[in-house]
Scaffold this active site. Structure first.
Site, short mmCIF file in Angstrom:
data_model
loop_
_atom_site.label_atom_id
_atom_site.label_comp_id
_atom_site.label_asym_id
_atom_site.label_seq_id
_atom_site.Cartn_x
_atom_site.Cartn_y
_atom_site.Cartn_z
N HIS A 168 9.81 -0.67 -4.46
CA HIS A 168 8.45 -0.22 -4.81
C HIS A 168 7.81 -1.16 -5.82
CE1 HIS A 168 5.30 2.87 -5.72
NE2 HIS A 168 5.32 2.24 -6.89
N GLU A 169 8.52 -1.41 -6.91
CA GLU A 169 7.93 -2.26 -7.95
C GLU A 169 7.76 -3.70 -7.45
OE1 GLU A 169 6.49 -1.03 -10.36
OE2 GLU A 169 7.35 0.97 -10.12
N HIS B 270 4.50 -4.02 -5.70
CA HIS B 270 3.44 -4.35 -6.66
C HIS B 270 3.51 -5.83 -7.04
CE1 HIS B 270 1.81 -0.41 -7.43
NE2 HIS B 270 2.94 0.10 -7.90
N HIS C 156 1.98 -7.96 -4.53
CA HIS C 156 0.52 -7.84 -4.59
C HIS C 156 -0.05 -8.83 -5.61
CE1 HIS C 156 -2.97 -4.64 -4.53
NE2 HIS C 156 -3.29 -5.77 -3.94
#
Length: 683
Positions: free
Chosen positions: A470-471, A474, A477
């Site tokens: 999940h991190e 990010h 991104h």
């Protein structure tokens, strides 16, 4: 003669990193004084130009201003979150109001706003590119939401409100950290360790070693990666209750870390902030700049999930009660019992033991897995740079290269829990990407995994692996951002869109081809057996009713408390009343109670916005289906479209438009409900 303050010198470290080892808390005040003065002068100069406003001399110039301040803020808040100290916390409290006041002064600068406003009014005639127009619209809105159009009296009050909020946000976060660090459940003998598998014992002993406790003592802290397994495996019901009460009671006490009055004052000031903007409540103000746009849209989604989740949790409850009956437990089911008996029910139903699973998920192999997925999807390469020092010995550095070998950016990873680090997991940027500034991104991921014993790897749970991916979603991104202007780079998107790239990336961690390659036993190097993989997949939705209720209840409380025209007299009582209205089963509880809800009160980032994870889950499940429909989770064409429309675009495109460009249509909710096992059975 060089200034001895390293923050006032050029940062000449690799990739422009600061000299972490030379920085002391006492250096920040003078550095911020210089950076703030420099930025004020730059803003005054932009506003004082005699030439008519143009995109170049106003918007682009404003985007490029304050570089020293921006890099200093990125560094300061990174250290405050990840490597704090009592001295740094004093500086953080002292700087909260002045930094807020500076932001208000910039965005209420009459001369600067007049130029931005003139460009906005003329935007149809300026011949701007799509990204330039997006920058103009976003910056103009930034000014409006910061109070640029308020009366002089209202501006002064608004600035005072924001300064006080900054002080309160800082105090709230520091109280949560102090509350977490102030708790240790000491396990002194075999009786205290009853039921705990080897990996929990090893992590608890390592936590004791890090706290310089005597030989033979184990300790349970309030780090999620330690307390959740303790609640899942400890056979000592009395100790589970102690740990659970400490975990849920953070900030709800009568000591120095009491956050109840702080929560109430923050809510009161937010209500006033919203009123100054002409809104009836803070939720309306916050949601104005989101994909959802309204409380009705948010509540529609939460209610769509709530009732199926209640039904799913009721079915899970029967399994939990069955597990209790199987061992002759006659006590009433309590919140500190749920995880323990749910683990037994899962073990009985699926023949799946967490202690059997974790040896296949050593941290280093899971990091390799997440890098490999990024390579297969986006052509990225990750080159370890052990010679690059971070702010703490735990930080690992990787140069990120494009498929052609050119530099993409720098990725830093800080994986372990420690007393100087706030709880949770997050991504932040030490530098955002910008072609106009010639800036390559420097991206940081923070996790809070319980470190393995000396000489042994850190073993992750399946949930920990999901957090890792999940991190890193990010992180991608930020790393893949490809925009001209820094204000639009990376994760600086609408709050209910920012979780799409992160939650979407979670899907790859559970893919069989990924697990079969990288999930290998840390001692034997045996790959994850097919039978164990099948059990993991079969058990994947077990417990989703419970977890969905915990999350959704937290989101409902968030919206409810921010929908009030004024703060409740007692935030704890309001929380309880809201949960009673929604008939949350007592044994379920919340992901976050208000008194330690850092998403809401350490900043305004997720205030009236905790729903965004569910909103983005609708997007991510639908987006992942594009790969499923293409016949390969690594389909090159879909991955290229994903990179261009979502990961690289930053905020250069309106998020709904960006999703449609990727998916070819608006999102639908059914894939999310199916993924959580919440679709109603066919008649």
């Amino acid at each position: 003669m060089n200034n001895p303050n390293p923050l006032l010198q050029d940062w000449t470290g690799a990739h422009g990193l600061p000299p972490f080892a030379d920085i002391a808390p006492g250096h920040f005040q003078a550095a911020f004084d210089a950076a703030l003065a420099e930025h004020r002068a730059e803003v005054d100069a932009i506003a004082a130009q005699v030439e008519p406003p143009s995109f170049a001399n106003t918007l682009a110039a404003f985007d490029a201003s304050g570089r020293r301040l921006t890099r200093l803020e990125h560094l300061f808040y990174t250290l405050a979150a990840s490597a704090t100290s009592p001295e740094l916390q004093v500086v953080q409290r002292d700087l909260a109001a002045p930094l807020s006041a500076h932001g208000s002064a910039v965005y209420m600068h009459a001369g600067l706003f007049a130029r931005v406003d003139a460009l906005f009014e003329a935007r149809e005639r300026l011949g701007l590119s799509a990204e330039q127009r997006r920058l103009l619209e976003r910056v103009h809105l930034d000014f409006l939401r910061a109070g640029a159009r308020l009366s002089p009296e209202a501006k002064a009050r608004y600035a005072a409100v924001m300064a006080r909020l900054a002080e309160l946000n800082t105090r709230f976060a520091q109280n949560v950290l102090a509350s977490e660090n102030g708790y240790q459940l000491r396990l002194a003998g075999e009786a205290d360790l009853a039921g705990l598998p080897g990996f929990v014992r090893a992590a608890a002993r390592q936590a004791a070693v890090e706290r310089a406790l005597e030989e033979g003592v184990h300790v349970i802290t309030l780090s999620r990666s330690l307390i959740v397994p303790f609640l899942s495996f400890s056979a000592r019901r009395d100790l589970r209750e102690q740990a659970w009460r400490a975990w849920v009671g953070r900030g709800d006490n009568t000591g120095e870390t009491d956050n109840r009055a702080i929560c109430r004052e923050i809510l009161e000031l937010r209500a006033e902030q919203a009123a100054l903007h002409g809104h009836a409540c803070y939720a309306d103000f916050a949601l104005e700049d989101t994909m959802a746009r309204s409380q009705a849209a948010v509540m529609g989604l939460l209610e769509r999930v709530w009732h199926p989740a209640l039904a799913a949790q009721a079915r899970e409850r029967e399994a939990v009660l069955g597990a209790m009956a199987a061992v002759g437990a006659t006590h009433e089911l309590q919140p500190w019992d749920w995880r323990f008996y749910a683990e037994q029910a899962r073990r009985a139903r699926f023949e799946l033991d967490e202690a059997e699973v974790k040896p296949y998920f050593p941290l280093e192999r899971m990091v390799a897995a997440m890098f490999d997925c990024a390579s297969r999807l986006f052509g990225l390469q990750f080159k370890p740079r052990p010679d690059i020092a971070g702010y703490h010995a735990d930080v690992r550095a990787y140069e990120v290269l494009n498929a052609d070998g050119s530099l993409r950016g720098l990725f830093l990873q800080d994986n372990f829990a420690r007393p100087t680090k706030r709880s949770g997991a997050w991504m932040n940027a030490l530098r955002n990407q910008s072609r106009a500034l010639g800036a390559t991104p420097v991206i940081l991921n923070n996790n809070n995994f319980a470190r393995g014993a000396a000489g042994e790897p850190t073993l992750l749970s399946f949930d920990d692996v999901r957090t890792l991916f999940h991190e890193f979603g990010h992180g991608l991104h930020g790393l893949l951002s490809s925009v001209e202007h820094e204000r639009l780079a990376g994760t600086q998107v609408l709050r209910d869109f920012v979780e799409l790239p992160s939650q979407l990336y979670e899907h790859w961690m559970a893919e069989p081809q990924v697990l079969k390659t990288f999930a290998r036993h840390w001692q034997t190097d045996e790959p994850l057996p097919d039978a164990l993989l099948a059990k993991l997949q079969a058990a994947r939705q077990f417990g989703q009713g419970y977890e969905t209720l915990r999350y959704t209840a937290s989101a409902l409380v968030d919206i409810a408390v921010h929908a009030l025209p004024e703060a409740p007299a007692d935030v704890v009582a309001f929380e309880a009343e809201t949960l009673a209205q929604w008939r949350l089963p007592a044994e379920v509880g919340l992901n976050h109670r208000l008194t330690h809800f850092q998403h809401l009160f350490s900043s305004a980032g997720y205030a009236a916005g905790y729903y965004v994870y569910l909103w983005a889950e609708v997007l991510d499940c639908d987006a992942f289906d594009a790969f499923v429909e293409a016949g390969s989770v690594f389909d090159a064409d879909v991955a290229a479209r994903l990179r261009e429309c979502i990961y690289a675009a930053g905020n250069s495109r309106e998020p709904g438009e960006a999703f449609r460009a990727f998916r070819g249509r608006d999102p639908v909710v059914e894939p999310m409900l199916k993924d959580r096992g919440l679709l109603e059975p066919a008649a």
